[in-house]
Scaffold this active site. Sequence first.
Site, PDB file in Angstrom:
ATOM      1  N   HIS A  12      -2.003  -1.172   1.949  1.00  0.00           N
ATOM      2  CA  HIS A  12      -0.552  -1.099   1.769  1.00  0.00           C
ATOM      3  C   HIS A  12       0.155  -2.359   2.260  1.00  0.00           C
ATOM      4  CE1 HIS A  12      -0.287   0.756   5.926  1.00  0.00           C
ATOM      5  NE2 HIS A  12       0.879   0.143   5.924  1.00  0.00           N
ATOM      6  N   ASP A  66      -7.606   2.492   3.404  1.00  0.00           N
ATOM      7  CA  ASP A  66      -6.437   1.608   3.417  1.00  0.00           C
ATOM      8  C   ASP A  66      -6.777   0.195   3.916  1.00  0.00           C
ATOM      9  OD1 ASP A  66      -3.884   0.639   3.319  1.00  0.00           O
ATOM     10  OD2 ASP A  66      -2.975   2.325   4.376  1.00  0.00           O
ATOM     11  N   SER A 118       0.424  -1.963  11.111  1.00  0.00           N
ATOM     12  CA  SER A 118      -0.477  -1.715   9.985  1.00  0.00           C
ATOM     13  C   SER A 118      -1.412  -2.898   9.777  1.00  0.00           C
ATOM     14  CB  SER A 118       0.329  -1.501   8.708  1.00  0.00           C
ATOM     15  OG  SER A 118       0.925  -0.242   8.748  1.00  0.00           O
TER      16      SER A 118
HETATM   17  N1  ARG Z   1       2.796   5.239   6.689  1.00  0.00           N
HETATM   18  C1  ARG Z   1       1.969   4.090   6.633  1.00  0.00           C
HETATM   19  C2  ARG Z   1       2.635   2.926   7.299  1.00  0.00           C
HETATM   20  O1  ARG Z   1       3.812   2.917   7.512  1.00  0.00           O
HETATM   21  C3  ARG Z   1       1.494   3.796   5.241  1.00  0.00           C
HETATM   22  C4  ARG Z   1       2.515   3.416   4.247  1.00  0.00           C
HETATM   23  C5  ARG Z   1       2.040   3.187   2.838  1.00  0.00           C
HETATM   24  N2  ARG Z   1       1.624   4.382   2.149  1.00  0.00           N
HETATM   25  C6  ARG Z   1       2.408   5.149   1.375  1.00  0.00           C
HETATM   26  N3  ARG Z   1       1.901   6.247   0.884  1.00  0.00           N
HETATM   27  N4  ARG Z   1       3.645   4.822   1.079  1.00  0.00           N
HETATM   28  O2  ARG Z   1       2.010   1.959   7.670  1.00  0.00           O
END
Ligand code: ARG
Length: 707
Positions: free
Chosen positions: A83, A220, A643
Amino acid sequence: MKKLLFTLLAACSLTSAKADEGMWTLYNLPNAVYETMKQENFELPYNALYYGEDAVKNCVVNFGGFCSGVVVSPDGLVFTNHHCGFEAIRSHSTVEHDYMLNGFVANSYEEELPNKRLFVSFMVEQKDVTAYLDSLGLNKQAQNKRADFVDSVENALSKEIRQQDSTLRVELKPYYEGNQYYLTTYRDFEDVRLVFALPKSMGKFGGETDNWMWPRQTCDFSVFRIYVDPKTGGPAKYSKDNVPYHPKKWAPVSLQGYVPGSFSMTIGYPGSTSRYLSSYGIKERRDAQNEPMYKTRAVKQDIMIRHMRADEAVRIKYDSKYAQSSNYWKNSIGMNKCIDSIGLIQQKAQFEAKIRQWQDSTGFLKGQLDFDLLARLYAKQFKARRALTYFSESFGGRSSDELTRRALRANNGSVVKGDEKNPKKQYIEFKDNSAEWDGPTDREIMAAAMKFYREQVEPQYLPDFYQTVDSKFGGNYQQYIDYLYKKSQLMKSGKKIFINKKSFQKDPGVQFGQSLNNMMMTLYSEAVASYDSIAVQERYLCAAKLRMEEDMPNYSDANFTMRLSYGQVGEYLLAGKPSGYYTTAESIVEKMNRGEQGVIDYEAEPIMKELLSKKDFGKYTDKTTGKMHLCFLSNNDITGGNSGSPMFNGKGELIGLAFDGNWDSLSSDIFFDKQLARCIGVDIRYVLYMMETWGKADRLIKEIGAK
Ligand code: ARG
């Protein structure tokens, strides 16, 4: 034993930094923290974290100014999250060669794809310059002059460092709510190329359904490589002649896994937390920021996803916008739930009562820290603050439609081109960016946003274009928007639009932008009228807490600088039941079956199911459980920006990449709940397994050389 004492203390109140909570800066890591790390089986010497060429910090990068990453090979290979690489992957995708959908594997250096505007930074050095700023007179500055003052010092220091080494950059930032200032030196690398990405079905497996949730199976990760000037071996703008970077330090990758209680450490770039924030500030966050944010985003996202599902080309255009919007849409819903279920505002208020008593008895900051004043200041700006969030979510930001974006920019002097001295020749021009947006989608979003905004805010916060909509278009937003599209020059990409012609002032798109701009000014001036006074009070509040708890190590709120968090691998109680500390290949296959029955977020290519249905995963199998682990939990203290952060074992070897937090602790940006807060990581063995079996990326696997 000491650990136990810490834990007992920790359970009692929200007042103290405790074992395993904390986002610590590295150069001044408190000894007490290091000692606890050692008790939790961290094996490296204190100096190995920050000092010297071989320091662990030297393999951690700030990825693109929004994520974290880790260097994993002597040839400059970088791991981050899928991501985090999402926009880079998307921007190389078209309906014909869709790397987002199908994944991407570079089979040689030549095939690795350069990315405009992507960079990674290494932190070279950090130091406390509070005393230096004091000596220059920072504390004599009024609150509203402080930021400028600090900027000017930063500029001077920047120049100085550039003269010594043109590849360096410095940043001067406030810590502890402005009670301290650290200067950080970075080296940026601008030629960063895409090397490997899984299909989105895996890289974003679980989609919005699973986002911020446990259990999790998302693979991821994505892989990039840093390129450098062939002559200097250092940073350079993109050139086809650049060569892979040979860093002095990279992270060894471990196939050894972990057991519950294993030491785990993240190092990365947490963006922002508000652990010192007052109860009044938390209330504002809940009611004037989070709530307007998720409500507005829901309206826009529903339209976006409908158009994306109907047309692949639209899906590619809006993939990042949608993911970005929905990420904090869901986060803010979860955060508000947690704020209420934990009773955070009341808890904070109780803590403030305690500080008040302590203040009365010690006289600390007497006549300065004033809780009643703080309450009044927040109350005064509440309505405007709330309307401002509705405004910026409706009309601003990346998720805004293209016409609104251009209308606002048309009124922004800084984009004007042409001859400065000759007003007649000054113009603005919008590049053809039709690959980034879709007319029908945008028009529908725009109409919905206009309507929704009006329903949410007090009438005094309505820009005057609403009068035009009512008087000329009978209140029909769609008709007004169609009219703007038809009559405004703003949507004519590549056309020079001269700003000092009558036609510019008369352009309905420009007028729409002016109307928005005027309201934005009103909102800003009302919403930030108390901003400086609040900042002063929040700074005092933080200072009081630090003084009251003098004998405890305290960390500063996250501010997108490098932080270390230590802790252990382990589960938590999820709705009263043990959550488990890892997920298995079986669990993703189960979800994939549901994908086949129509749960869109669990759909994946048959090959993925095949690969994860294997009986034997060879060296990637966990030795303790005999299972293939996909994702795992630790109690590391992370937030957005983390992340892609490396998760290290006690030897400083890479065991995973942090990519998410759990639903049950989404208020951890405000209060770290030790019982509930977990970091979700993708197991590095899952990463390598997918690279090897799906990607057949032997050249990369060899290069990484996991043990
Ligand atoms: N919640 C995670 C973050 O903020 C992943 C975000 C991307 N994934 C998604 N399904 N939008 O790092």
